[in-house]
Design a protein around this motif. Structure first.
Motif, PDB file in Angstrom:
ATOM      1  N   SER A   1       0.831  -1.207   0.000  1.00 40.31           N
ATOM      2  CA  SER A   1       0.000   0.000   0.000  1.00 40.31           C
ATOM      3  C   SER A   1       0.865   1.256   0.000  1.00 40.31           C
ATOM      4  N   ILE A   2       0.300   2.323  -0.564  1.00 46.87           N
ATOM      5  CA  ILE A   2       0.930   3.640  -0.560  1.00 46.87           C
ATOM      6  C   ILE A   2       0.198   4.498   0.467  1.00 46.87           C
ATOM      7  N   ASN A   3       0.954   5.078   1.377  1.00 47.41           N
ATOM      8  CA  ASN A   3       0.384   5.899   2.447  1.00 47.41           C
ATOM      9  C   ASN A   3       1.128   7.229   2.437  1.00 47.41           C
ATOM     10  N   ARG A   4       0.410   8.298   2.156  1.00 46.50           N
ATOM     11  CA  ARG A   4       1.046   9.597   1.906  1.00 46.50           C
ATOM     12  C   ARG A   4       0.987  10.507   3.133  1.00 46.50           C
ATOM     13  N   PHE A   5       2.150  11.067   3.443  1.00 47.77           N
ATOM     14  CA  PHE A   5       2.288  11.993   4.568  1.00 47.77           C
ATOM     15  C   PHE A   5       3.030  13.243   4.098  1.00 47.77           C
TER      16      PHE A   5
END
Length: 219
Positions: free
Chosen positions: A182-186
């Motif tokens: 998964s890609i989790n953007r911060f």
């Protein structure tokens, strides 16, 4: 402001059967490799200034697929490893409450200072793990100020980032699902981590995975 893509590695054989990995070095399975390729494909038009990976091979293999399409090399950092679970490592999740009933109860009580029984590796408390991970994320956020980076790591690492961004106490139970590949953007700005998008796995839908498979056959 630094853009940070926090990425969980693709699936391993142990993920598939729910066996706890921790610091044990398990490689991607065939499904995980395809997930990593689909992930890399989805990011190919985003310019990443750096890719930093945990030194465990499941993360290194995932990062390698991204790096190949980005045309840059992967930096390796053992500080981004998954949490160490001591004697729990290598056990099926279903077995742990029977093998280590007291330690399992302490773990499930969400005591941030509960310790794990000894094993091949020395376990970390929730507090120790959280401090390690947040320090490493902040280090790279400051090092690459104004840029976009990918940190390829593990489920526990992503959870630490989520808690930090949301200001959740370490004693709070997990409230989100953490998906493989998964890609989790911060964003990191004003000395704080902010969550922008969680759990993007659109690249793992059937059509996307089929396209990757077709490309593999053609190459």
């Amino acid at each position: 402001m630094t853009e940070i893509l926090l990425i969980r590695h693709g699936e391993t054989a142990w993920n598939a059967i729910k066996r706890l990995q921790g610091h044990l070095d398990i490689s991607l399975n065939a499904q995980g490799t395809q997930q990593a390729k689909a992930l890399a494909w989805s990011l190919q038009n985003e310019k990443l200034d750096a890719i930093i990976s945990s030194d465990l091979q499941r993360a290194v293999q995932t990062a390698g697929e991204i790096a190949r399409l980005q045309g840059i090399s992967t930096r390796i950092d053992a500080g981004l490893r998954e949490r160490c679970y001591g004697g729990f490592e290598g056990q099926l999740y279903s077995e742990i409450p029977h093998v280590f009933p007291e330690a399992y109860a302490a773990w499930k009580s969400h005591d941030p200072d509960a310790e794990f029984p000894p094993g091949e590796n020395k376990g970390e408390t929730t507090r120790q793990f959280h401090q390690r991970i947040v320090a490493h994320i902040e280090h790279y956020a400051k090092q690459f100020e104004g840029k976009k980076i990918a940190l390829v790591a593990h489920g526990g690492v992503l959870e630490c980032a989520y808690r930090a961004a949301k200001g959740l106490p370490l004693s709070a139970p997990r409230e989100v699902t953490i998906y493989n590949a998964s890609i989790n953007r911060f964003e990191y700005k004003d000395h704080a981590l902010q969550l922008i998008q969680w759990g993007d796995i659109a690249h793992l839908d059937t059509d996307a995975m089929d396209e990757i498979n077709q490309n593999d056959k053609a190459s």
